[in-house]
Scaffold this active site. Structure first.
Site, PDB file in Angstrom:
ATOM      1  N   SER A  90      98.523   9.520  68.426  1.00  0.00           N
ATOM      2  CA  SER A  90      99.792   9.305  69.132  1.00  0.00           C
ATOM      3  C   SER A  90     100.351   7.893  68.978  1.00  0.00           C
ATOM      4  CB  SER A  90      99.653   9.669  70.616  1.00  0.00           C
ATOM      5  OG  SER A  90      99.378  11.044  70.748  1.00  0.00           O
TER       6      SER A  90
ATOM      7  N   GLU B 154      90.994  17.512  62.632  1.00  0.00           N
ATOM      8  CA  GLU B 154      91.508  18.889  62.497  1.00  0.00           C
ATOM      9  C   GLU B 154      90.728  19.662  61.444  1.00  0.00           C
ATOM     10  OE1 GLU B 154      95.594  17.751  61.980  1.00  0.00           O
ATOM     11  OE2 GLU B 154      95.668  17.108  64.073  1.00  0.00           O
TER      12      GLU B 154
ATOM     13  N   ASN C 292      99.786  10.317  57.951  1.00  0.00           N
ATOM     14  CA  ASN C 292      99.165  11.623  57.705  1.00  0.00           C
ATOM     15  C   ASN C 292     100.204  12.681  58.047  1.00  0.00           C
ATOM     16  OD1 ASN C 292      97.698  13.970  57.703  1.00  0.00           O
ATOM     17  ND2 ASN C 292      96.413  13.439  59.470  1.00  0.00           N
ATOM     18  N   TRP C 293     100.775  13.270  57.007  1.00  0.00           N
ATOM     19  CA  TRP C 293     101.876  14.221  57.226  1.00  0.00           C
ATOM     20  C   TRP C 293     101.389  15.596  57.655  1.00  0.00           C
ATOM     21  CZ3 TRP C 293     105.985  13.496  52.749  1.00  0.00           C
ATOM     22  CH2 TRP C 293     106.669  12.284  52.960  1.00  0.00           C
ATOM     23  N   LYS C 294     100.091  15.827  57.621  1.00  0.00           N
ATOM     24  CA  LYS C 294      99.551  17.135  58.002  1.00  0.00           C
ATOM     25  C   LYS C 294     100.292  18.238  57.235  1.00  0.00           C
ATOM     26  CE  LYS C 294      98.118  15.033  62.258  1.00  0.00           C
ATOM     27  NZ  LYS C 294      97.629  15.176  63.607  1.00  0.00           N
TER      28      LYS C 294
ATOM     29  N   GLY D 291     100.216  10.160  62.615  1.00  0.00           N
ATOM     30  CA  GLY D 291     100.589  11.540  62.325  1.00  0.00           C
ATOM     31  C   GLY D 291     102.083  11.734  62.527  1.00  0.00           C
ATOM     32  N   GLY D 292     102.432  12.287  63.686  1.00  0.00           N
ATOM     33  CA  GLY D 292     103.817  12.665  63.989  1.00  0.00           C
ATOM     34  C   GLY D 292     104.853  11.610  63.638  1.00  0.00           C
TER      35      GLY D 292
ATOM     36  N   HIS E 232      89.018  14.468  58.715  1.00  0.00           N
ATOM     37  CA  HIS E 232      89.958  14.424  59.843  1.00  0.00           C
ATOM     38  C   HIS E 232      89.495  15.408  60.924  1.00  0.00           C
ATOM     39  CE1 HIS E 232      93.607  14.981  62.193  1.00  0.00           C
ATOM     40  NE2 HIS E 232      93.925  13.764  61.783  1.00  0.00           N
TER      41      HIS E 232
ATOM     42  N   GLU F 278      89.838   7.917  65.367  1.00  0.00           N
ATOM     43  CA  GLU F 278      90.873   8.693  66.035  1.00  0.00           C
ATOM     44  C   GLU F 278      90.240   9.499  67.161  1.00  0.00           C
ATOM     45  OE1 GLU F 278      94.340   9.428  63.138  1.00  0.00           O
ATOM     46  OE2 GLU F 278      92.843  10.951  62.717  1.00  0.00           O
TER      47      GLU F 278
ATOM     48  N   GLY G 238      98.105  13.748  68.801  1.00  0.00           N
ATOM     49  CA  GLY G 238      99.227  14.646  69.093  1.00  0.00           C
ATOM     50  C   GLY G 238      99.413  14.901  70.576  1.00  0.00           C
TER      51      GLY G 238
END
Ligand code: PGA
Length: 247
Positions: free
Chosen positions: A209, A97, A9-11, A230-231, A95, A163, A169
């Site tokens: 994470s 967010e 997930n590149w956000k 993600g990251g 998601h 999640e 994150g």
């Protein structure tokens, strides 16, 4: 046997040029990764670039969101048919967010999930609690209203991503045992609503994470059917080493 799914997930990161250069590095690194499905979800603007860069490979591309109407006067929104036409196979729905910053509700998540299925996209439906203490009650509610109303046939085509919001994150992950317990709990909810076969078949990904260093002990849990990263999915080497853990 459930085929693992490793999702990225590149956000709101990377432009088209950065997307092209990511795939130039990433493609050869996962050439032999036939044990899992690889799904990368860039921003809407990068979808076509990503689809072009992965044509002829096993890497699949997904969007990070969609709107439930097929078309219409909905300024700023993107529909399922548009995402499908751009060559995507998946879409992330609900998601945390989106829930937290853009007011998405379980009812909206359900509508988006159905809209995705209607055009043949595979929804990766996200659930997760904000505080560790009330995980089960939050998951029950999210499951009941965002997923439980699907038909059996619709449910058979989704992927669930668990999640915990406190882990996203944050550098903090659930321990493999806690994550596996929660996945087992979600599988029980699936069994109660959709039956034993559906519970056995559903892929439940873990997210929050995930890094090359912590992914190995999590994927070792039979309850964990892959990750939504993600990251660490922004870097081709990190993400490939998560994809290739089981090689
Ligand atoms: P993270 O994000 O790996 O950067 O914690 C996961 C996600 O939000 O899907």
């Amino acid at each position: 046997m459930r085929t693992p799914v490793i999702g990225g997930n590149w956000k709101m990161y990377k432009n088209p040029a950065e997307t092209t250069s990511f795939f130039e590095s990433f493609r050869p690194l996962v050439e032999y990764s036939g044990h899992c499905e690889i799904v990368i979800c860039p921003s809407f603007l990068d979808l076509e670039t990503a689809v072009t860069a992965t044509r002829g490979t096993r890497i699949q591309i997904g969007a990070q969101n969609l709107y439930w109407a097929k078309e219409g006067a909905f300024t700023g929104e993107v529909s399922g048919p548009m995402i499908r036409a751009s060559g995507c196979s998946h879409v992330i729905v609900g998601h945390s967010e989106r829930r937290r910053y853009f007011g998405e509700t379980n009812e909206g998540v359900l509508k988006k999930t159905v809209a995705a299925l209607d055009v043949g996209l595979i929804p990766i439906v996200c659930v997760g609690e904000c505080e560790k203490e009330n995980a089960e009650s939050v998951l029950m509610e999210q499951f009941r209203y965002a997923i439980g109303a699907l038909s059996d046939g619709q449910f058979a085509r989704i992927v669930i991503a668990y999640e915990p919001v406190w882990a996203i994150g944050a550098g903090e992950t659930a321990t493999p045992e806690t994550a596996a317990d929660t996945h087992r709990f979600i599988r029980t909810l699936v069994k109660d609503r959709f039956g034993a076969e559906a519970a056995n078949n559903i892929r439940i990904l873990y997210g929050g994470s995930i890094k090359p260093e912590n992914a190995k002990s999590l994927i070792a849990q039979p309850e964990i059917d892959g990750f939504l990263v993600g990251g660490a999915s922004l870097d081709p080497v990190s993400f490939a080493s998560i994809v290739n853990l089981e090689l």
